[in-house]
Design a protein around this motif. Structure first.
Motif, PDB file in Angstrom:
ATOM      1  N   ARG A  79     -46.094 -59.574 -60.186  1.00 29.67           N
ATOM      2  CA  ARG A  79     -44.705 -59.120 -60.188  1.00 29.67           C
ATOM      3  C   ARG A  79     -44.396 -58.341 -58.918  1.00 29.67           C
ATOM      4  O   ARG A  79     -43.301 -58.433 -58.367  1.00 29.67           O
ATOM      5  CB  ARG A  79     -44.439 -58.232 -61.410  1.00 29.67           C
ATOM      6  N   SER A  80     -45.374 -57.587 -58.439  1.00 27.17           N
ATOM      7  CA  SER A  80     -45.173 -56.789 -57.238  1.00 27.17           C
ATOM      8  C   SER A  80     -44.961 -57.645 -55.994  1.00 27.17           C
ATOM      9  O   SER A  80     -44.484 -57.144 -54.974  1.00 27.17           O
ATOM     10  CB  SER A  80     -46.364 -55.850 -57.025  1.00 27.17           C
TER      11      SER A  80
ATOM     12  N   SER B 135     -38.208 -56.873 -53.420  1.00 27.88           N
ATOM     13  CA  SER B 135     -37.211 -56.004 -54.052  1.00 27.88           C
ATOM     14  C   SER B 135     -35.804 -56.536 -53.815  1.00 27.88           C
ATOM     15  O   SER B 135     -34.896 -56.287 -54.621  1.00 27.88           O
ATOM     16  CB  SER B 135     -37.331 -54.580 -53.510  1.00 27.88           C
TER      17      SER B 135
ATOM     18  N   TRP C 246     -34.634 -58.666 -56.798  1.00 28.70           N
ATOM     19  CA  TRP C 246     -34.118 -57.850 -57.905  1.00 28.70           C
ATOM     20  C   TRP C 246     -32.729 -57.318 -57.582  1.00 28.70           C
ATOM     21  O   TRP C 246     -31.807 -57.390 -58.416  1.00 28.70           O
ATOM     22  CB  TRP C 246     -35.073 -56.688 -58.180  1.00 28.70           C
TER      23      TRP C 246
ATOM     24  N   PHE D 140     -39.796 -49.145 -63.476  1.00 32.36           N
ATOM     25  CA  PHE D 140     -39.857 -49.488 -62.056  1.00 32.36           C
ATOM     26  C   PHE D 140     -38.502 -49.882 -61.488  1.00 32.36           C
ATOM     27  O   PHE D 140     -38.317 -49.907 -60.263  1.00 32.36           O
ATOM     28  CB  PHE D 140     -40.843 -50.652 -61.843  1.00 32.36           C
ATOM     29  N   LEU D 141     -37.527 -50.191 -62.355  1.00 36.90           N
ATOM     30  CA  LEU D 141     -36.231 -50.646 -61.870  1.00 36.90           C
ATOM     31  C   LEU D 141     -35.552 -49.606 -60.988  1.00 36.90           C
ATOM     32  O   LEU D 141     -34.864 -49.939 -60.029  1.00 36.90           O
ATOM     33  CB  LEU D 141     -35.325 -51.016 -63.053  1.00 36.90           C
TER      34      LEU D 141
ATOM     35  N   THR E 298     -36.923 -47.591 -58.961  1.00 38.35           N
ATOM     36  CA  THR E 298     -37.526 -47.544 -57.628  1.00 38.35           C
ATOM     37  C   THR E 298     -37.468 -48.903 -56.937  1.00 38.35           C
ATOM     38  O   THR E 298     -37.450 -48.973 -55.706  1.00 38.35           O
ATOM     39  CB  THR E 298     -38.996 -47.089 -57.712  1.00 38.35           C
ATOM     40  N   GLN E 299     -37.411 -49.980 -57.724  1.00 37.91           N
ATOM     41  CA  GLN E 299     -37.390 -51.337 -57.161  1.00 37.91           C
ATOM     42  C   GLN E 299     -36.014 -51.702 -56.633  1.00 37.91           C
ATOM     43  O   GLN E 299     -35.895 -52.410 -55.625  1.00 37.91           O
ATOM     44  CB  GLN E 299     -37.807 -52.343 -58.242  1.00 37.91           C
TER      45      GLN E 299
ATOM     46  N   HIS F  23     -46.987 -54.779 -62.965  1.00 38.20           N
ATOM     47  CA  HIS F  23     -46.856 -55.213 -61.572  1.00 38.20           C
ATOM     48  C   HIS F  23     -48.010 -56.101 -61.129  1.00 38.20           C
ATOM     49  O   HIS F  23     -47.919 -56.770 -60.096  1.00 38.20           O
ATOM     50  CB  HIS F  23     -46.719 -54.002 -60.638  1.00 38.20           C
TER      51      HIS F  23
END
Length: 247
Positions: free
Chosen positions: A76-77, A81, A84, A104-105, A107-108, A208
């Motif tokens: 996923r990482s 970004s 997203w 994480f949303l 920060t992503q 991630h």
């Protein structure tokens, strides 16, 4: 045709097309007959379709913007970004974030809280489905992952961010029910109108480190619809959560 003992005229008769059409198939490697004609020709010749028209077979299963699997990532990482951010920004009617933690949303996605508020104010429905930080499945998952940033801490981070966002018309949050927690923790579905990012969680890996699929709806009952229906079913049985209800 030689192996089957058929001339172009005989094959044309079997398939129901003109002899000239069969000759065009033979002479033009880039020409792909209609699916029904391909099937009839293969039956007449006793071969698989991929032997005669491999391009047609590849196009049925290939990935790309015109198919349901837009892209796949081993982690996923590894998904940029920007993907997203673009999906959130482009959604108009429905954003459904059904990850077990979802922390994480913030920060992503740059300016995620402001974007969520703006989307809701413009009429987009925004939903968050998270796990219960005090649930049995959460505790079990923490033992499996054995990492410093625990599952419950990640869920509480999301709930804290939603509390800061405050009550916003069009933004909803729920916790998956105990009966659905195992299904929820094993599969995250993040939907943005007709596109989705899906992560099946593997063994001991955190989110991630698990693979991710970027899907785009291409037709009814496809991969997109199946994952979307899974998330909707969990949502339908989940418990409502609001900042005033606490965590």
């Amino acid at each position: 045709m030689g192996d089957a003992g058929l001339s172009p005229r005989q094959l044309a008769h079997r398939v129901g097309v003109s002899t000239k059409q069969v000759e065009r198939w033979v002479g033009d490697a880039d020409l792909t007959p209609h699916a029904r004609n391909r099937a009839d020709a293969c039956r007449a010749l006793g071969v698989d379709e991929e032997m005669l028209w491999p391009k047609a077979v590849q196009e049925r299963v290939k990935t790309g913007g015109d198919r349901e699997i837009v892209q796949s990532y081993p982690y996923r990482s590894a998904c940029p970004s920007t993907v997203w951010a673009e999906l959130v920004a482009s959604a108009r009617t429905d954003i459904f974030l059904a990850g077990y933690t979802g922390y994480f949303l913030w920060t992503q996605v740059p300016h995620f809280a402001e974007t969520v508020r703006r989307k809701a104010e413009s009429g987009c429905r925004v939903r968050f489905l998270v796990g219960d930080p005090d649930g049995t499945v959460t505790r079990q998952r923490e033992e499996i992952e054995d990492v410093a940033l625990t599952v419950s801490a990640r869920i509480r981070t999301t709930l804290e961010q939603l509390t800061r966002l405050g009550p916003v018309a069009g933004v909803e949050a729920r916790m998956s029910s105990p009966r659905d927690a195992t299904s929820h923790v094993g599969l995250s579905v993040f939907r943005f109108d007709g596109e989705a990012l899906v992560t099946p969680h593997l063994a001991r890996l955190v989110g991630h480190d698990s693979p991710l699929l970027h899907l785009r709806r291409h037709g009814a009952s496809g991969m997109f619809d199946r994952f979307a229906e899974h998330a909707e079913e969990l949502w339908g049985r989940a418990e409502p959560w609001s900042p005033t209800a606490g965590d």
